[in-house]
Design an enzyme around this catalytic site. Structure first.
Site, mmCIF file in Angstrom:
data_model
loop_
_atom_site.group_PDB
_atom_site.id
_atom_site.type_symbol
_atom_site.label_atom_id
_atom_site.label_comp_id
_atom_site.label_asym_id
_atom_site.label_seq_id
_atom_site.Cartn_x
_atom_site.Cartn_y
_atom_site.Cartn_z
ATOM 1 N N ASP A 69 0.871 -1.170 0.000
ATOM 2 C CA ASP A 69 0.000 0.000 0.000
ATOM 3 C C ASP A 69 0.909 1.220 0.000
ATOM 4 O OD1 ASP A 69 -1.738 2.094 0.437
ATOM 5 O OD2 ASP A 69 -2.908 1.074 1.987
ATOM 6 N N ALA A 78 -7.891 17.852 -8.641
ATOM 7 C CA ALA A 78 -6.941 18.674 -7.892
ATOM 8 C C ALA A 78 -5.677 17.887 -7.574
ATOM 9 C CB ALA A 78 -7.597 19.175 -6.610
ATOM 10 N N ALA A 79 -5.836 16.635 -7.200
ATOM 11 C CA ALA A 79 -4.673 15.795 -6.911
ATOM 12 C C ALA A 79 -3.826 15.583 -8.159
ATOM 13 C CB ALA A 79 -5.121 14.456 -6.341
ATOM 14 N N LYS A 80 -4.473 15.352 -9.293
ATOM 15 C CA LYS A 80 -3.736 15.144 -10.538
ATOM 16 C C LYS A 80 -3.038 16.424 -10.991
ATOM 17 C CE LYS A 80 -4.431 10.766 -11.241
ATOM 18 N NZ LYS A 80 -3.288 9.827 -11.094
ATOM 19 N N TYR A 90 -10.205 14.540 -7.166
ATOM 20 C CA TYR A 90 -9.319 13.757 -8.031
ATOM 21 C C TYR A 90 -8.538 14.673 -8.965
ATOM 22 C CZ TYR A 90 -8.052 10.715 -11.983
ATOM 23 O OH TYR A 90 -7.382 10.055 -12.996
ATOM 24 N N SER A 109 -3.245 12.892 -15.344
ATOM 25 C CA SER A 109 -4.449 12.730 -16.158
ATOM 26 C C SER A 109 -4.751 14.040 -16.861
ATOM 27 C CB SER A 109 -5.642 12.341 -15.278
ATOM 28 O OG SER A 109 -6.866 12.446 -15.984
#
Length: 268
Positions: free
Chosen positions: A64, A159-161, A157, A144
């Site tokens: 993980d 924002a993280a990418k 999602y 992405s």
């Protein structure tokens, strides 16, 4: 200095692919192995981890990557069995539909941990060992197209990418003196198990109509870019995000109308 076919080969290199048990990660692992790398797959799912590792004749470690101690343990084992890791593909990630007004703090944190936190953990750990060994390396972050445009229902999602894209730039600068290159690949729709589960209808049309090349991508096309970035063919490329997306990012909202073939901007 003339280029040669051997410059694309990864013989003698050790690669780690996070989330390599399925989808794009699995395709990248296969591509790196095909060009000579010894591959370790770090994957949470024990079954797909074993299967993917067997396919590439590599090492599968149930890991993980959101957990720092797990990353340290996986890296120790990888280095002990295969050698110093000089190619890292930060591919692990995932998403779920979460409209902005309904996103909980736990949901936001979960998407951050799945898509951005591990990029720091894995890059930092691998880079430290490369610096200590005075060896060059290549880090490839899978982001992405959603990291550069609005993504209704997937704000956390996206924002993280977007964070992965900026992290790639900063990490590339800080690690450049150590001969460690850091780049990113930004796919659009790519035929994976995850996309098939999210999609409604036939992916050969519908959603694919918005892609200038009028089809979804294949994991092997993402893997091709990863092999290139890992190899000496990309020795002077760092800090870049390569859009392997059939032209979507460049089109800026333009697409070919599915009925008339006419270039169209916005709604039909």
């Amino acid at each position: 200095m003339a280029i040669a076919p051997s410059d694309i080969l990864l013989t003698g290199r050790v690669a780690v692919v996070t989330g390599g048990g399925a989808g794009i990660g699995r395709g990248i692992a296969q591509g790196l192995a095909a060009f000579g790398a010894s591959v370790a797959i770090w994957e949470r799912n024990p079954d797909t981890c074993v299967q993917a590792a067997q396919e590439v004749g590599g090492l599968g470690i149930e890991t993980d990557v959101r957990d720092a101690a797990a990353v340290d343990a996986a890296l120790d084992r990888t280095q002990g069995e295969l050698g110093t890791v000089s190619i890292l593909v930060n591919n692990a990630g995932g998403t779920f539909h979460s409209p902005l007004l309904e996103t909980s703090e736990n949901g936001w944190d979960a998407l951050y941990r799945s898509n951005l936190r591990h990029v720091l953990l894995c890059t930092q750990r691998v880079a430290r060992r490369l610096v200590d060994a005075a060896q060059p390396g290549s880090v490839i972050n899978i982001t992405s197209i959603e990291g550069g445009r609005a993504a209704p229902g997937y704000a956390a999602y996206a924002a993280a990418k977007a964070g992965v894209v900026n992290y790639t730039k900063t990490a590339s600068f800080e690690l450049a003196p150590h001969r460690i290159r850091v780049n990113a690949i930004a796919p659009d729709l790519t035929m994976t198990e995850g996309i098939q589960n999210l999609a409604i209808g036939d992916l050969s049309g519908g959603l694919a109509d918005g892609i200038p090349m009028q089809r979804v991508g294949h994991v092997d096309e993402i893997a091709s870019a990863a092999v290139f970035l890992a190899s000496n063919m990309a020795s002077y490329i760092t800090g870049q995000t390569i859009h392997v997306d059939g032209g979507t990012e460049a089109a800026g909202g333009w697409y070919f109308h599915p009925g008339t073939g006419t270039p169209t901007l916005g709604s039909a």
